[in-house]
Motif scaffolding. Structure first.
Motif, PDB file in Angstrom:
ATOM      1  N   UNK A  45      34.124  38.114  43.852  1.00 38.59           N
ATOM      2  CA  UNK A  45      34.828  38.746  42.692  1.00 38.59           C
ATOM      3  C   UNK A  45      35.328  37.597  41.605  1.00 38.59           C
ATOM      4  N   UNK A  46      35.371  36.266  42.503  1.00 38.71           N
ATOM      5  CA  UNK A  46      36.548  35.184  41.109  1.00 38.71           C
ATOM      6  C   UNK A  46      35.832  35.050  40.512  1.00 38.71           C
ATOM      7  N   UNK A  47      34.448  35.375  40.446  1.00 41.79           N
ATOM      8  CA  UNK A  47      33.766  34.781  39.019  1.00 41.79           C
ATOM      9  C   UNK A  47      34.320  35.850  37.421  1.00 41.79           C
ATOM     10  N   UNK A  48      35.091  36.746  38.222  1.00 42.27           N
ATOM     11  CA  UNK A  48      35.353  37.724  36.876  1.00 42.27           C
ATOM     12  C   UNK A  48      36.550  37.493  36.403  1.00 42.27           C
ATOM     13  N   UNK A  49      37.035  36.888  37.236  1.00 48.17           N
ATOM     14  CA  UNK A  49      38.913  36.723  36.737  1.00 48.17           C
ATOM     15  C   UNK A  49      39.973  37.716  37.463  1.00 48.17           C
ATOM     16  N   UNK A  50      41.117  38.206  36.284  1.00 47.93           N
ATOM     17  CA  UNK A  50      41.849  38.825  36.656  1.00 47.93           C
ATOM     18  C   UNK A  50      40.941  40.086  35.269  1.00 47.93           C
ATOM     19  N   UNK A  51      39.968  40.896  36.064  1.00 47.11           N
ATOM     20  CA  UNK A  51      39.678  41.730  34.736  1.00 47.11           C
ATOM     21  C   UNK A  51      39.735  43.114  35.898  1.00 47.11           C
ATOM     22  N   UNK A  52      39.144  43.736  35.035  1.00 49.02           N
ATOM     23  CA  UNK A  52      38.686  45.375  35.650  1.00 49.02           C
ATOM     24  C   UNK A  52      37.843  45.017  37.180  1.00 49.02           C
ATOM     25  N   UNK A  53      36.732  44.070  37.024  1.00 51.09           N
ATOM     26  CA  UNK A  53      35.725  43.800  38.157  1.00 51.09           C
ATOM     27  C   UNK A  53      35.794  44.339  39.577  1.00 51.09           C
ATOM     28  N   UNK A  54      36.963  42.944  39.938  1.00 56.59           N
ATOM     29  CA  UNK A  54      37.534  43.707  41.265  1.00 56.59           C
ATOM     30  C   UNK A  54      37.497  44.707  42.269  1.00 56.59           C
ATOM     31  N   UNK A  55      38.203  45.767  40.835  1.00 53.29           N
ATOM     32  CA  UNK A  55      38.871  46.735  41.228  1.00 53.29           C
ATOM     33  C   UNK A  55      37.715  47.558  41.258  1.00 53.29           C
ATOM     34  N   UNK A  56      37.018  47.802  39.701  1.00 52.22           N
ATOM     35  CA  UNK A  56      35.646  48.716  40.324  1.00 52.22           C
ATOM     36  C   UNK A  56      34.790  48.140  41.346  1.00 52.22           C
ATOM     37  N   UNK A  57      35.183  46.920  42.576  1.00 45.50           N
ATOM     38  CA  UNK A  57      33.733  47.025  43.070  1.00 45.50           C
ATOM     39  C   UNK A  57      34.332  47.356  43.917  1.00 45.50           C
ATOM     40  N   UNK A  58      35.657  46.850  44.704  1.00 45.40           N
ATOM     41  CA  UNK A  58      36.187  48.110  45.586  1.00 45.40           C
ATOM     42  C   UNK A  58      36.133  49.770  45.621  1.00 45.40           C
ATOM     43  N   UNK A  59      36.192  49.743  44.582  1.00 40.60           N
ATOM     44  CA  UNK A  59      36.211  51.562  44.484  1.00 40.60           C
ATOM     45  C   UNK A  59      33.975  51.574  44.765  1.00 40.60           C
ATOM     46  N   UNK A  60      33.866  50.726  44.651  1.00 42.91           N
ATOM     47  CA  UNK A  60      32.253  51.465  44.750  1.00 42.91           C
ATOM     48  C   UNK A  60      31.727  51.195  46.868  1.00 42.91           C
ATOM     49  N   UNK A  61      32.668  50.064  46.935  1.00 46.13           N
ATOM     50  CA  UNK A  61      32.546  49.901  48.528  1.00 46.13           C
ATOM     51  C   UNK A  61      33.271  51.200  49.203  1.00 46.13           C
ATOM     52  N   UNK A  62      34.441  51.518  48.045  1.00 45.46           N
ATOM     53  CA  UNK A  62      34.905  52.966  49.206  1.00 45.46           C
ATOM     54  C   UNK A  62      33.482  53.929  49.416  1.00 45.46           C
TER      55      UNK A  62
END
Length: 508
Positions: A404-421
């Motif tokens: 998720x480094x493609x999306x930097x320090x944004x909401x994306x990595x946190x949203x993606x973790x939520x999807x995995x959960x």
């Protein structure tokens, strides 16, 4: 003054819809204020109430602009900062994408007003929830799909999460929109209708709390000690020609520090070289060391088919047994270029490294990891719940690797973790998630994070992972239950509307 008041009354519903879409973003990670997602639906219901068909479309579209505009504007980071695209063009294409995704919400709003011809409860309780979820589902597969910001994800930490093993994220979306409609009715309706709305809300949310206590799957075998590695390699240097050795050394050191684990997981494309280039000097000695220590290692690495001259985004397991899985659902414009014949020279604008992967041909997303079988997904694949569930019931736990480094320090990595959960909760399986820069985590079978590494930090996290057996109802039925229910709700709403109109004609 009357003219100014008229203009204000005509623009207010649109502003309410736009603000409601923006407010919904606060229901998703990292904010996770799940009640606000329900409040946002109340605002959208209010903006659509008694609106003309055309206004219904524009207000639904504005809701989508607010949701997508604030929720996924991080797409421009990958285009501008890592895709070598000029800032003005990256921002323009991101805005165009947001406007296009908002069309799904606009069509839902238009159809609600088009089909609504019945008592005031039919639109918020039947038509709107059904159509919202049907268009959410359509967005998840049409034109390769973009199933991001499905409303059900906002409820992962709320009472409605108890329904996830039964009806999945689309079912949670349905219940969330229905809850918003009932809350709107509780505010707007008089007398007995208000009481009925409150009873409906209590029953839905209390049912979720009760279901959270149900164990749909059972432990299978001894607990495994698992480690996830996060080397925090900046995306700007990851594919640099001279970076390979430094990256390999980082992961080797992290691996040596965790060889007392039963399972060690590296992120997606952890090594920037093809498997055949590093097998002899790195992979084979590492596999031998893992066998000696009794560890299994799963790593993301590109794999080249030397005969067909195709390359794949793959997961490889080494240790007591070797196996391989190639990513099947690729990211458009990131891992492959769709519609090349239509886009023509526009394709040249996307200068993304390793952007011509071929899709894997595995029938199911399963990987043999030592004596266990894992259900695996690479990056974006875990956003497609039906594809992850294809590994059930054989998979004893789940693995997701991402970059998720493609999306930097944004909401994306946190949203993606939520999807995995949500995938862990839907399938009743532990999920081990390793990412390049974060957020890496180990998640239990209830969707709870039990170990994590902070974003943009180098290190590892360890936790016990319990292999599970059995299948949740969602793993068996998939999306048929929530989508079928949504269809029935829409048909019932249309039917009631026709009966009501016919009765009115006869009465007149």
């Amino acid at each position: 003054m009357p003219l100014q008041s008229s203009r204000l009354s005509s623009t207010a519903p649109g502003l309410i819809a736009l603000g409601s879409g923006a407010l919904t973003v606060l229901g998703f990670a990292p904010f996770s204020l799940f009640p606000l997602a329900i409040v946002a639906i109340v605002g959208l219901c209010q903006s659509l109430d008694r609106a003309p068909e055309r206004a219904g479309f524009w207000r639904g579209w504005l809701f989508g602009v607010g949701l997508m505009g604030f929720g996924v504007f991080w797409i421009r980071i990958s285009l501008n900062e890592f895709g070598n695209m000029d800032a003005w063009l990256a921002h323009g294409l991101t805005a165009l994408f947001i406007a296009a995704m908002a069309l799904y919400f606009g069509l839902a709003g238009w159809l609600v007003r088009r089909l609504d011809g019945a008592p005031s409860w039919v639109a918020p309780l039947l038509l709107f929830p059904g159509l919202y979820v049907l268009f959410e589902w359509l967005r998840g597969w049409l034109f390769t799909g973009f199933p991001w910001l499905n409303l059900g994800y906002t409820q992962i930490d709320g009472p409605l999460a108890g329904y996830a093993p039964l009806i999945g994220v689309y079912g949670l979306s349905l219940l969330a929109v229905l809850s918003g409609g009932l809350l709107w009715g509780l505010i707007r309706w008089p007398g007995r209708a208000r009481i009925a709305a409150s009873v409906g809300l209590v029953l839905i949310w209390a049912g979720g709390l009760v279901l959270q206590r149900v164990d749909w799957t059972q432990p299978s075998g001894p607990v495994l000690k698992a480690s996830v590695l996060q080397a925090n390699i900046p995306q700007s240097v990851k594919w640099a020609p001279d970076a390979g050795l430094t990256i390999a050394e980082a992961y080797l050191q992290l691996t040596k520090d965790n060889l007392d684990s039963d399972l060690i997981v590296w992120p997606e494309t952890a090594l920037p070289d093809f498997l055949h280039q590093v097998r002899a000097p790195l992979i084979d000695p590492l596999a031998e060391r893992a066998r000696q220590e009794g560890a299994e290692i799963v790593m993301g690495i590109p794999v080249m088919d030397l005969e067909k001259r195709r390359y794949y985004n793959a997961l490889v397991s080494i240790g007591s047994a070797d196996d391989r899985y190639a990513k099947r659902h690729l990211v458009p414009f990131g891992e492959f270029m769709p519609f090349k014949a239509w886009l023509g020279p526009l394709v040249q604008l996307f200068e993304v490294p390793m952007s011509d992967f071929s899709p894997g041909e595995d029938a199911r997303p399963l990987l043999n990891v030592g004596q266990h079988r894992a259900g695996v997904s690479i990056c974006y694949e875990d956003a497609f719940p039906a594809e992850v569930s294809q590994a059930m019931p054989e998979a004893e736990y789940l693995i997701n690797v991402s970059n998720d480094a493609w999306f930097g320090d944004s909401l994306a990595p946190h949203q993606h973790l939520e999807i995995s959960r949500m995938r862990a909760l839907e399938n009743g399986r532990y999920l081990v998630r390793a990412t390049n820069t974060g957020v890496s985590a180990i998640i239990d079978d209830k969707g709870r994070v039990v170990a994590t590494i902070p974003a943009f930090a180098r290190g590892s996290a360890q936790a016990d992972v319990r292999p599970m057996q059995g299948a949740t109802p969602y793993s068996v039925v998939g999306n048929w239950a929530p989508i079928g229910t949504a269809c029935v709700m829409v048909l019932a709403g249309v039917g009631i509307g026709r009966v009501r109109r016919r009765a009115n004609r006869l009465a007149s």
